[in-house]
Motif scaffolding. Structure first.
Motif, PDB file in Angstrom:
ATOM      1  N   GLU A 235       1.052  -1.346   0.071  1.00  0.00           N
ATOM      2  CA  GLU A 235      -0.278   0.315  -0.370  1.00  0.00           C
ATOM      3  C   GLU A 235       0.907   1.043   0.081  1.00  0.00           C
ATOM      4  OE1 GLU A 235      -3.479   2.129   2.796  1.00  0.00           O
ATOM      5  OE2 GLU A 235      -2.440  -0.121   3.212  1.00  0.00           O
ATOM      6  N   LEU A 236       1.636   1.034   0.718  1.00  0.00           N
ATOM      7  CA  LEU A 236       2.509   2.744   0.730  1.00  0.00           C
ATOM      8  C   LEU A 236       3.134   2.424   0.118  1.00  0.00           C
ATOM      9  CD1 LEU A 236       4.351   4.710   2.094  1.00  0.00           C
ATOM     10  CD2 LEU A 236       5.628   2.880   3.629  1.00  0.00           C
ATOM     11  N   THR A 237       3.949   1.316  -0.842  1.00  0.00           N
ATOM     12  CA  THR A 237       4.911   1.357  -2.465  1.00  0.00           C
ATOM     13  C   THR A 237       3.667   2.499  -3.462  1.00  0.00           C
ATOM     14  OG1 THR A 237       6.303  -0.528  -1.774  1.00  0.00           O
ATOM     15  CG2 THR A 237       5.978   0.435  -3.905  1.00  0.00           C
ATOM     16  N   ASP A 238       2.695   1.778  -3.589  1.00  0.00           N
ATOM     17  CA  ASP A 238       1.370   2.268  -4.661  1.00  0.00           C
ATOM     18  C   ASP A 238       1.383   3.405  -4.210  1.00  0.00           C
ATOM     19  OD1 ASP A 238      -0.323  -0.970  -4.677  1.00  0.00           O
ATOM     20  OD2 ASP A 238       1.206  -0.585  -5.715  1.00  0.00           O
ATOM     21  N   THR A 239       1.132   4.301  -2.783  1.00  0.00           N
ATOM     22  CA  THR A 239       1.078   4.828  -3.010  1.00  0.00           C
ATOM     23  C   THR A 239       2.048   6.066  -2.995  1.00  0.00           C
ATOM     24  OG1 THR A 239      -0.274   4.457  -1.509  1.00  0.00           O
ATOM     25  CG2 THR A 239       0.278   7.264  -1.103  1.00  0.00           C
ATOM     26  N   MET A 240       2.986   5.943  -2.912  1.00  0.00           N
ATOM     27  CA  MET A 240       4.291   6.426  -2.937  1.00  0.00           C
ATOM     28  C   MET A 240       4.106   6.714  -5.166  1.00  0.00           C
ATOM     29  SD  MET A 240       6.289   8.391  -0.674  1.00  0.00           S
ATOM     30  CE  MET A 240       7.321   8.261  -1.617  1.00  0.00           C
ATOM     31  N   LEU A 241       4.368   6.155  -5.777  1.00  0.00           N
ATOM     32  CA  LEU A 241       4.378   5.586  -7.205  1.00  0.00           C
ATOM     33  C   LEU A 241       3.260   6.675  -7.174  1.00  0.00           C
ATOM     34  CD1 LEU A 241       5.269   2.371  -8.127  1.00  0.00           C
ATOM     35  CD2 LEU A 241       6.745   3.983  -7.880  1.00  0.00           C
ATOM     36  N   ALA A 242       1.882   6.749  -7.404  1.00  0.00           N
ATOM     37  CA  ALA A 242       0.986   7.343  -7.091  1.00  0.00           C
ATOM     38  C   ALA A 242       1.386   8.771  -7.034  1.00  0.00           C
ATOM     39  CB  ALA A 242      -0.567   7.568  -6.774  1.00  0.00           C
ATOM     40  N   LEU A 243       2.036   8.922  -6.300  1.00  0.00           N
ATOM     41  CA  LEU A 243       2.541  10.749  -5.598  1.00  0.00           C
ATOM     42  C   LEU A 243       2.558  11.222  -7.564  1.00  0.00           C
ATOM     43  CD1 LEU A 243       3.789  10.694  -2.530  1.00  0.00           C
ATOM     44  CD2 LEU A 243       1.628  11.489  -3.421  1.00  0.00           C
ATOM     45  N   THR A 244       2.953  12.578  -7.091  1.00  0.00           N
ATOM     46  CA  THR A 244       3.579  13.782  -8.822  1.00  0.00           C
ATOM     47  C   THR A 244       5.343  13.794  -8.121  1.00  0.00           C
ATOM     48  OG1 THR A 244       3.135  15.595  -7.254  1.00  0.00           O
ATOM     49  CG2 THR A 244       1.047  15.078  -8.616  1.00  0.00           C
ATOM     50  N   PRO A 245       5.931  13.322  -9.429  1.00  0.00           N
ATOM     51  CA  PRO A 245       7.362  13.293  -8.718  1.00  0.00           C
ATOM     52  C   PRO A 245       7.564  14.517  -7.959  1.00  0.00           C
ATOM     53  CG  PRO A 245       7.070  13.548 -11.166  1.00  0.00           C
ATOM     54  CD  PRO A 245       5.849  13.752 -10.395  1.00  0.00           C
ATOM     55  N   LYS A 246       7.018  16.144  -8.076  1.00  0.00           N
ATOM     56  CA  LYS A 246       7.280  16.885  -7.119  1.00  0.00           C
ATOM     57  C   LYS A 246       6.921  16.756  -5.903  1.00  0.00           C
ATOM     58  CE  LYS A 246       6.858  21.797  -5.896  1.00  0.00           C
ATOM     59  NZ  LYS A 246       5.241  23.584  -6.206  1.00  0.00           N
ATOM     60  N   SER A 247       5.901  15.779  -5.588  1.00  0.00           N
ATOM     61  CA  SER A 247       5.520  15.280  -3.842  1.00  0.00           C
ATOM     62  C   SER A 247       6.551  14.255  -2.977  1.00  0.00           C
ATOM     63  CB  SER A 247       3.915  14.664  -3.986  1.00  0.00           C
ATOM     64  OG  SER A 247       3.147  16.219  -4.245  1.00  0.00           O
ATOM     65  N   ARG A 248       7.070  13.375  -4.371  1.00  0.00           N
ATOM     66  CA  ARG A 248       7.860  12.561  -4.522  1.00  0.00           C
ATOM     67  C   ARG A 248       9.167  13.320  -3.301  1.00  0.00           C
ATOM     68  NH1 ARG A 248       6.087   9.678  -8.293  1.00  0.00           N
ATOM     69  NH2 ARG A 248       7.564   9.732  -9.615  1.00  0.00           N
ATOM     70  N   ARG A 249       9.446  14.221  -4.658  1.00  0.00           N
ATOM     71  CA  ARG A 249      10.677  14.465  -4.228  1.00  0.00           C
ATOM     72  C   ARG A 249      11.280  14.866  -2.347  1.00  0.00           C
ATOM     73  NH1 ARG A 249      11.505  16.456  -9.523  1.00  0.00           N
ATOM     74  NH2 ARG A 249      10.240  18.469  -8.989  1.00  0.00           N
ATOM     75  N   ARG A 250       9.494  15.492  -1.784  1.00  0.00           N
ATOM     76  CA  ARG A 250       9.616  16.136  -0.963  1.00  0.00           C
ATOM     77  C   ARG A 250       9.489  15.329   0.228  1.00  0.00           C
ATOM     78  NH1 ARG A 250       5.648  20.254  -2.812  1.00  0.00           N
ATOM     79  NH2 ARG A 250       3.885  18.552  -1.963  1.00  0.00           N
ATOM     80  N   ILE A 251       8.676  13.849  -0.485  1.00  0.00           N
ATOM     81  CA  ILE A 251       8.488  13.170   1.316  1.00  0.00           C
ATOM     82  C   ILE A 251       9.749  12.082   1.420  1.00  0.00           C
ATOM     83  CG2 ILE A 251       7.449  11.157   1.377  1.00  0.00           C
ATOM     84  CD1 ILE A 251       4.679  12.577   0.132  1.00  0.00           C
ATOM     85  N   ILE A 252      10.371  11.793   0.198  1.00  0.00           N
ATOM     86  CA  ILE A 252      11.672  10.891   0.217  1.00  0.00           C
ATOM     87  C   ILE A 252      12.709  11.202   1.267  1.00  0.00           C
ATOM     88  CG2 ILE A 252      13.373   9.895  -1.454  1.00  0.00           C
ATOM     89  CD1 ILE A 252      11.221   9.021  -3.508  1.00  0.00           C
ATOM     90  N   PRO A 253      13.095  12.600   1.515  1.00  0.00           N
ATOM     91  CA  PRO A 253      14.517  12.655   2.045  1.00  0.00           C
ATOM     92  C   PRO A 253      13.538  12.712   3.723  1.00  0.00           C
ATOM     93  CG  PRO A 253      13.773  14.386   0.161  1.00  0.00           C
ATOM     94  CD  PRO A 253      12.695  14.119   0.287  1.00  0.00           C
ATOM     95  N   LEU A 254      12.674  12.644   3.935  1.00  0.00           N
ATOM     96  CA  LEU A 254      11.768  12.430   5.807  1.00  0.00           C
ATOM     97  C   LEU A 254      11.714  11.027   5.552  1.00  0.00           C
ATOM     98  CD1 LEU A 254       8.412  15.170   4.928  1.00  0.00           C
ATOM     99  CD2 LEU A 254      10.619  15.423   6.075  1.00  0.00           C
TER     100      LEU A 254
END
Length: 248
Positions: free
Chosen positions: A205-224
């Motif tokens: 579920e977490l993987t699918d949610t991350m993949l569904a995010l826009t690239p901009k959102s992923r760049r903000r969340i991945i460092p966290l």
């Protein structure tokens, strides 16, 4: 008054180069994977100067007009028209919104333009803002960050141990050339490994949610997420230090 920024700039470049050297040794790669021609193309710094600076040579101090004139000539020689010819003075003038005469003056190093003209030239040649005004050290540091990130990601995918030095900066991956080949090979290997945990519904579920995010959102969340996993340095480990600047 400029001593402090210059010192910080020097430290940033030295740190990135030291981290790249460490990662190359960790991965068993030599420095030939760093494509000097590409770095030169993106920065406007001649290949021999790039190579010398990576090896630790001090960049010769140059005035801003000297840097501007050299990089403008470089762009005209390397950003060619579809037929392989250089842009004429008239074409540069029309594209940058300036006069024919101004182009000649600038190419000969007889005039340093203002910010508006610099912006027009950067848009015409399709280079990032600050291309004409960044010092050689700053331009090289920015160009090396994607190289550092590709090596870091490759090492992570290959399960290599990475020190805090090698994890200092992370921006965008450079997927071209030999570094890109190394990164793709490591990614392919990692994806082909047995991973029973992928069947865990929460992980999926977490993987699918991350993949569904826009690239901009992923760049903000991945460092966290990286911080929670201990993959990046927390500010508390080094009080008083600022975060590493991102790529250009």
């Amino acid at each position: 008054m400029d001593a402090a920024p210059d010192a910080a700039q020097a430290d940033d470049l030295a740190e990135v180069i030291a981290s790249i050297d460490e990662l190359l040794a960790l991965l068993g790669l030599d420095s030939d994977v760093i494509e000097l021609d590409d770095i030169s193309y993106r920065t406007g710094i001649p290949v021999d100067r790039v190579q010398a600076m990576i090896r630790g040579a001090e960049a010769e101090p140059r005035s801003l007009p000297e840097i501007f004139q050299q990089r403008l000539v470089f762009l005209r020689e390397t950003r060619l028209k579809s037929g392989g010819k250089q842009f004429s003075h008239d074409e540069i003038a029309a594209g940058a919104g300036i006069s024919h005469g101004q182009v000649g003056y600038m190419l000969r190093g007889e005039r340093m333009p203002g910010l508006k003209v610099l912006g027009g030239l950067e848009r015409f040649f399709e280079v990032p803002p600050g291309f004409f005004t960044a010092s050689d050290r700053d331009a090289l540091c920015r160009a090396l960050r994607p190289v550092h990130d590709s090596l870091t990601h490759t090492a992570l995918l290959k399960g290599k141990g990475i020190t805090q030095l090698a994890m200092r900066s992370s921006a965008s991956s450079d997927m071209s050339g030999r570094l890109g080949d190394e990164l793709r090979a490591a990614l392919t290997f990692a994806l082909n490994q047995p991973a029973p945990e992928r069947d865990d519904p929460e992980v999926r579920e977490l993987t699918d949610t991350m993949l569904a995010l826009t690239p901009k959102s992923r760049r903000r969340i991945i460092p966290l997420i990286q911080g929670l996993l201990g993959l990046v340095r927390s500010d508390s480990e080094h009080p008083g230090e600022g975060s590493s600047p991102g790529a250009p």
